[in-house]
Design a protein around this motif. Structure first.
Motif, short mmCIF file in Angstrom:
data_model
loop_
_atom_site.label_atom_id
_atom_site.label_comp_id
_atom_site.label_asym_id
_atom_site.label_seq_id
_atom_site.Cartn_x
_atom_site.Cartn_y
_atom_site.Cartn_z
N GLN A 206 5.17 15.51 34.08
CA GLN A 206 5.10 15.70 32.79
C GLN A 206 6.53 15.40 32.47
OE1 GLN A 206 2.64 18.65 31.81
NE2 GLN A 206 0.69 17.57 31.78
N THR A 207 7.46 15.89 33.06
CA THR A 207 8.98 15.83 32.59
C THR A 207 9.57 14.51 32.77
OG1 THR A 207 9.44 18.28 33.12
CG2 THR A 207 11.30 16.95 32.89
N VAL A 208 9.23 14.02 33.76
CA VAL A 208 9.70 12.66 33.95
C VAL A 208 8.93 11.40 32.82
CG1 VAL A 208 8.03 11.89 35.68
CG2 VAL A 208 10.56 10.96 35.51
N VAL A 209 7.77 11.88 32.67
CA VAL A 209 6.97 10.96 31.71
C VAL A 209 7.72 10.90 30.29
CG1 VAL A 209 4.81 10.88 30.21
CG2 VAL A 209 4.70 11.29 32.71
N THR A 210 8.20 12.10 29.90
CA THR A 210 8.53 12.26 28.56
C THR A 210 10.07 11.75 28.49
OG1 THR A 210 7.28 14.37 28.40
CG2 THR A 210 9.07 14.11 26.65
N PHE A 211 11.04 12.01 29.48
CA PHE A 211 12.34 11.44 29.74
C PHE A 211 12.38 10.10 29.68
CE2 PHE A 211 13.44 15.72 29.79
CZ PHE A 211 14.95 15.99 29.56
N THR A 212 11.30 9.40 30.66
CA THR A 212 11.43 8.02 30.66
C THR A 212 10.81 7.37 29.61
OG1 THR A 212 10.79 8.52 33.12
CG2 THR A 212 10.30 6.32 32.27
N SER A 213 9.86 7.69 28.87
CA SER A 213 9.50 7.31 27.67
C SER A 213 10.46 7.26 26.52
CB SER A 213 8.07 8.02 27.11
OG SER A 213 7.17 8.02 28.10
N GLN A 214 11.10 8.54 26.42
CA GLN A 214 12.26 8.45 25.26
C GLN A 214 13.30 7.46 25.75
OE1 GLN A 214 13.90 11.62 23.38
NE2 GLN A 214 12.12 12.64 22.98
N ASN A 215 13.86 7.48 27.00
CA ASN A 215 14.81 6.57 27.12
C ASN A 215 14.59 5.18 27.56
OD1 ASN A 215 17.77 8.11 27.85
ND2 ASN A 215 15.92 9.40 28.88
N LEU A 216 13.41 4.79 27.75
CA LEU A 216 12.90 3.47 27.75
C LEU A 216 12.75 3.07 26.44
CD1 LEU A 216 11.74 0.93 29.49
CD2 LEU A 216 9.34 2.05 28.93
N CYS B 255 -8.68 16.81 29.80
CA CYS B 255 -8.08 17.06 28.51
C CYS B 255 -6.36 16.73 28.67
CB CYS B 255 -8.24 18.76 28.36
SG CYS B 255 -10.03 19.15 28.03
N SER B 256 -5.83 17.28 29.85
CA SER B 256 -4.33 17.14 30.03
C SER B 256 -4.08 15.79 30.25
CB SER B 256 -4.04 17.98 31.21
OG SER B 256 -4.61 17.52 32.51
N GLY B 257 -4.70 14.90 30.83
CA GLY B 257 -4.49 13.40 31.29
C GLY B 257 -4.65 12.65 29.82
N LEU B 258 -5.68 13.10 29.11
CA LEU B 258 -5.77 12.05 27.69
C LEU B 258 -4.61 12.46 26.88
CD1 LEU B 258 -7.43 9.99 26.09
CD2 LEU B 258 -8.67 12.14 25.21
N ALA B 259 -4.00 13.78 26.97
CA ALA B 259 -2.79 14.28 26.20
C ALA B 259 -1.58 13.50 26.53
CB ALA B 259 -2.63 15.60 26.38
N VAL B 260 -1.53 12.90 27.86
CA VAL B 260 -0.59 12.09 28.14
C VAL B 260 -0.42 10.81 27.46
CG1 VAL B 260 0.32 10.54 30.30
CG2 VAL B 260 -0.59 12.82 30.82
N GLY B 261 -1.53 10.22 26.98
CA GLY B 261 -1.18 9.09 25.97
C GLY B 261 -0.70 9.50 24.68
N VAL B 262 -0.84 10.69 24.26
CA VAL B 262 -0.07 11.35 23.03
C VAL B 262 1.27 11.74 23.41
CG1 VAL B 262 -0.12 13.18 21.29
CG2 VAL B 262 -2.39 12.47 22.51
N ASN B 263 1.74 12.19 24.52
CA ASN B 263 3.01 12.48 24.81
C ASN B 263 3.99 11.06 24.87
OD1 ASN B 263 5.27 13.59 26.03
ND2 ASN B 263 4.40 14.40 27.72
N VAL B 264 3.35 10.21 25.70
CA VAL B 264 4.11 8.89 25.71
C VAL B 264 4.22 8.19 24.50
CG1 VAL B 264 3.89 6.41 27.05
CG2 VAL B 264 3.22 8.41 28.27
#
Length: 447
Positions: A294-304, A69-78
């Motif tokens: 998950q913090t670094v995922v979100t910050f990296t995705s936005q700044n990328l 569940c949490s892993g698939l949600a990473v795709g939504v987050n990114v």
């Protein structure tokens, strides 16, 4: 989505305070969830016979479901964070229908599969006969609530992409209190044991999913129920391209732990109960690292998405230092006062000895997981979806069963079994760090 006090500007200003503001509610939400799970175990441990062992026998299976569940949600987050970074915010609202549909379908599929295979899986794991029937009943009822858990994770991922980690925490806190009340009612008043704990968990999951979903739809000005449902197949593909590798990594990680759990089961009920009690603190430690990942995922995705590679790089190093410092400090305290922490779950000296053994071998070195959890989060933020999954499969999912079939078989002790954890953490961490530095050198050369 309308901007407001709940969101965080990840593209401008100092990183550390914003990362702490983002990660703390996320970590507290995960720890709170684990505390509620620990309350489940404590209640059945105090008021039922072998109830803690029955729930503990399911821990790897439940972790597989949660990991998916949490892993698939990473795709939504990114995906959503990338849209925000590119200032394509109107497309977020257009994606809600598809995200909602995907969450429901994935939850039904995973939960249904768990119900069908529950008996076979427990037999495969070698669950003791004296707890098998209770363990089976708990798992089947728990699987009924998986669609709600999936919806909560998906809706929270959209809010998290904006920097809103507080309101999912509030929803989880409220549903958790309800969960504790229902646990006491079903177990103590009604006397239905582990079945009552599973029912209470499902009700609480439905409640948290409903609250977060209503917040999300209100923010996006989308009426519920949907008047018109738009399913974008390309969007499903984009989400799954990032989310499925993360989901399967979480599942495979837990499957490898099933081999460990099967080996633990061979030492009897006290060993299962002791490891279950100690595992609660280990999972809390893991959730802290996961929240910062998950913090670094979100910050990296936005700044990328905004084209700011230097800020992506700083985000990674700050999150790595933050996670190592927090995990080392907290876990050391738990190990020093180990008997006090374990006494919340058991008064049995034999059970406590097994718990202390896990504390000293696994929890004390748990800080090693930061090397690959934070690094994997950064790689996913950059769009490298498969690489962290492959490394985790090799370094963890293959190494642990091999350890059990070789070293543990030759040295059949609990100590030799638990050593598989720090060994796999070191191997996976070295491989993940090497891959990260290679990808960063390649990315900067291309830019």
């Amino acid at each position: 989505m309308r901007s407001g006090s709940h969101t965080i500007d990840m593209l401008n200003g100092p990183l550390l305070p914003k990362m702490i503001a983002f990660a703390l509610p996320l970590a507290f939400a995960s720890i709170l969830q684990q505390l509620f799970n620990a309350t489940d175990i404590a209640i059945v441990g105090r008021f039922t016979d072998n109830g803690m062992a029955a729930v503990g026998a399911n821990s790897p299976i439940v972790n597989i479901l949660i990991g998916f569940c949490s892993g698939l949600a990473v795709g939504v987050n990114v995906h959503v964070a990338g849209l925000i970074g590119r200032h394509e915010e109107k497309r977020v609202s257009h994606a809600i229908h598809t995200i909602f549909f995907l969450g429901i379908m994935a939850g039904v599929l995973v939960g249904g599969t768990g119900i069908i295979l529950s008996s076979s899986i427990l037999h495969l794991m070698g669950a003791p006969e004296d707890v098998f029937s209770d363990a089976l009943a708990y798992l089947r009822i728990y699987c009924l609530g998986v669609p709600f858990a999936m919806l909560y994770n998906f809706a929270s991922a959209v809010l998290r992409s904006r920097g809103d980690t507080r309101r999912p925490l509030y929803a989880l806190a409220l549903s958790g209190v309800v969960n504790i009340i229902l646990n006491l009612f079903f177990v103590v008043v009604c006397g239905i044991g582990v079945k009552g704990v599973a029912i209470a968990t499902d009700i609480a999951s439905a409640m948290s999913a409903w609250i977060v979903l209503r917040i999300l739809l209100k923010e996006e000005s989308i009426p519920f129920p949907f008047r018109n449902v738009f399913i974008h197949r390309l969007l499903i593909g984009r989400i799954c391209r990032i989310g499925l590798p993360a989901a399967f990594q979480g599942m495979l990680f837990s499957i490898s732990n099933m081999f460990v759990q099967s080996a633990i089961n061979s030492f009897g009920t006290d060993a299962i109960a002791g490891n279950t009690a100690a595992l609660n603190y280990e999972i809390m430690s893991y959730y802290i690292a996961l929240a910062i990942g998950q913090t670094v995922v979100t910050f990296t995705s936005q700044n990328l998405g905004a084209g700011n590679l230097d800020r992506c790089k700083k985000s990674y190093y700050i999150c790595m230092a933050l996670s190592c410092g927090i995990l080392f400090s907290i876990n050391t305290i738990v190990v020093i006062f180990g008997r006090t922490f374990l006494s919340f779950f058991t008064t049995s000296e034999s059970v406590m000895e097994y718990g202390l053994m896990r504390f000293h071998i696994a929890l004390l070195l748990h800080v090693l997981i930061c090397s690959y959890e934070i690094t994997a989060g950064a790689l996913r933020g950059y769009g490298y979806a498969m690489l962290p999954t492959v490394i985790s499969i090799i370094g963890t999912c293959l190494l642990r069963p091999m350890w059990i079939m070789t070293y543990f078989r030759a040295h059949h002790t609990m100590e030799s079994l638990l050593m598989v954890y720090p060994v796999s953490w070191v191997v996976t961490g070295i491989a993940m760090l090497t891959a990260y530095h290679y990808c960063m050198a390649r990315l900067h050369k291309e830019k």
